[in-house]
Design a protein around this motif. Sequence first.
Motif, PDB file in Angstrom:
ATOM      1  N   THR A  78      -2.426  -0.512  -9.207  1.00 48.85           N
ATOM      2  CA  THR A  78      -2.336  -0.762  -7.735  1.00 48.85           C
ATOM      3  C   THR A  78      -1.121  -0.163  -7.265  1.00 48.85           C
ATOM      4  N   LEU A  79       0.206  -0.088  -8.073  1.00 44.87           N
ATOM      5  CA  LEU A  79       1.314   0.080  -7.544  1.00 44.87           C
ATOM      6  C   LEU A  79       1.183   1.930  -7.347  1.00 44.87           C
ATOM      7  N   ASN A  84       0.804   6.787  -4.083  1.00 48.43           N
ATOM      8  CA  ASN A  84       0.013   7.937  -3.493  1.00 48.43           C
ATOM      9  C   ASN A  84      -0.119   7.905  -2.078  1.00 48.43           C
ATOM     10  N   GLN A  85       0.472   6.939  -1.316  1.00 50.25           N
ATOM     11  CA  GLN A  85       0.441   6.863   0.263  1.00 50.25           C
ATOM     12  C   GLN A  85       0.956   8.431   0.731  1.00 50.25           C
ATOM     13  N   THR A  86       0.121   8.912   1.790  1.00 52.65           N
ATOM     14  CA  THR A  86       0.565   9.975   2.552  1.00 52.65           C
ATOM     15  C   THR A  86       1.786   9.676   3.250  1.00 52.65           C
ATOM     16  N   ASP A  87       2.037   8.419   3.663  1.00 57.19           N
ATOM     17  CA  ASP A  87       3.202   8.124   4.294  1.00 57.19           C
ATOM     18  C   ASP A  87       4.196   7.007   3.298  1.00 57.19           C
ATOM     19  N   PRO A  88       5.320   7.642   3.287  1.00 53.14           N
ATOM     20  CA  PRO A  88       6.071   6.863   2.453  1.00 53.14           C
ATOM     21  C   PRO A  88       6.786   5.465   2.960  1.00 53.14           C
ATOM     22  N   ASP A 156      -4.242   6.926   2.576  1.00 51.54           N
ATOM     23  CA  ASP A 156      -3.823   7.084   4.010  1.00 51.54           C
ATOM     24  C   ASP A 156      -3.457   5.643   4.766  1.00 51.54           C
ATOM     25  N   ALA A 157      -3.875   4.389   3.872  1.00 52.42           N
ATOM     26  CA  ALA A 157      -3.715   3.308   4.780  1.00 52.42           C
ATOM     27  C   ALA A 157      -2.516   2.980   5.388  1.00 52.42           C
ATOM     28  N   VAL A 158      -1.144   3.020   4.770  1.00 56.32           N
ATOM     29  CA  VAL A 158       0.098   3.060   5.340  1.00 56.32           C
ATOM     30  C   VAL A 158       0.220   3.974   6.558  1.00 56.32           C
ATOM     31  N   THR A 297     -12.976   7.823  -5.819  1.00 59.08           N
ATOM     32  CA  THR A 297     -12.449   8.944  -6.791  1.00 59.08           C
ATOM     33  C   THR A 297     -11.549   9.825  -5.946  1.00 59.08           C
ATOM     34  N   ARG A 298     -11.720  10.083  -4.902  1.00 53.53           N
ATOM     35  CA  ARG A 298     -10.873  11.110  -4.132  1.00 53.53           C
ATOM     36  C   ARG A 298      -9.669  10.505  -3.461  1.00 53.53           C
ATOM     37  N   HIS A 299      -9.428   9.158  -2.901  1.00 48.84           N
ATOM     38  CA  HIS A 299      -8.865   8.599  -2.243  1.00 48.84           C
ATOM     39  C   HIS A 299      -7.934   7.508  -2.831  1.00 48.84           C
ATOM     40  N   PHE A 300      -8.534   6.826  -3.866  1.00 49.24           N
ATOM     41  CA  PHE A 300      -7.884   5.613  -4.894  1.00 49.24           C
ATOM     42  C   PHE A 300      -7.655   6.236  -6.017  1.00 49.24           C
ATOM     43  N   PRO A 301      -6.461   5.364  -6.662  1.00 50.19           N
ATOM     44  CA  PRO A 301      -5.919   5.720  -7.891  1.00 50.19           C
ATOM     45  C   PRO A 301      -6.937   5.619  -8.936  1.00 50.19           C
TER      46      PRO A 301
END
Length: 301
Positions: A78-79, A84-88, A156-158, A297-301
Motif C-alpha cells: 500500500t505504501l 510511486n505517485q507522480t506527484d509527491p 496518478d491519483a494524488v 499491472t501498469r499503474h498500481f504497485p
Amino acid sequence: MAQNPATPKLRRLALRIAARFGLATHLPHQRSEAAALALRAAPPAPLGDGAEVVFLIPLVGRAHVGDWAQVSAALARTLQGFRNQTDPRWRAIICGQDRPDGVDFDDRVQFLPFTDRVEGNDKWDKLDRLARHLPTLGLRTGYAMPFDADDLLRDDAVARMVSGAAPGGWLVTQGWVWDVGRDRIGAARPQSLAEPGQKALWKLCGSTAAFRIGAAGAGVSEAEAAFLAAVTGHEHRMFPYLATLAGRPLRPLPGAPAVGYLIGHGENFGARRGRVSFKRRFVDRFPAGDAGRNDLTRHFP
C-alpha cells in the motif's frame, strides 16, 4: 468504540433539507451530524498552493491476526503505491499497536502509537485518533483520506486530487475489486440503466473519500478534526451524506479507476467481519477483463 449506526435514509433527507434553512439542529441527529452542522458554518478556504493529501491508515494489532508478516507485507505494498505517485504532495500516518515489519518511516510515512485497551474491533478508535492528530501535523491545506492498510492507489491519483477543483473533497467512484485468493478482478463504477446491479467503488470500499481540510495560514481546524473523527466512526457509505451535510460535498474524482480494493487475502478487516462473500459475487458478475488486469499491472504497485 463500536462502529456507529447509519442514519436511516429518510432522516438523512430531512436533515439535508432542514440544513438549507438553518433548522437541522431542531431535528434528532447523531454526533457525526452535529459535527457536520458545526463545520457547515465555516466554508473551506480556496485550496491554494501547498496542498497535500494525508492518508489515514488504521493498522490491525499483531495480537489480532494470524499472519503478521502478511499484514506487514500488504501495508508495505500500500505504501509503495503512495511512493510511486507522480506527484509527491502526500504523506501517510499509520496508527496501530505494533510498528509493522519492513516499513521505512520518514518525513512522509509516520507511525502513531495506539495504546488504548479496546474490546472488539478497534479500527474506529484508531481512525478517531488519526483524525484528531491532523491539527498537529503542520499541514496548511489539502485533503485527508482514510485508507485501509491493504488497498492500492493508482500512481496518478494524488496528482489528480491536488491539481483539480473540489472545494469539499473527492469521492472515488471507479476502481478495481481484486479477489486475491481467486485472482479475479471486478470493475466497480456508478450504476447505469445498462448495468442496474453495478456499484460505485465508494459503496464497496472505505478507501475512497478524500475530505477537504485546512486553510493557508491557519492549518487544520479543531472543527475539521472533530468532523473527521465522527465521520470515520461510520461505515463508508455514510461519508458522502455527512460531507454534504457539512456543506462540503464530495466531487467524483475524474479519470481512470483510482483505487484497487483487495479482498479475499485472509487478513483484511472485511474477512474478519464476514463481509466478503457478496463482494466475491460482485467480482464474478462484473469482471474487469484484460483492461483491469493491465491497468493494475501498469499503474498500481
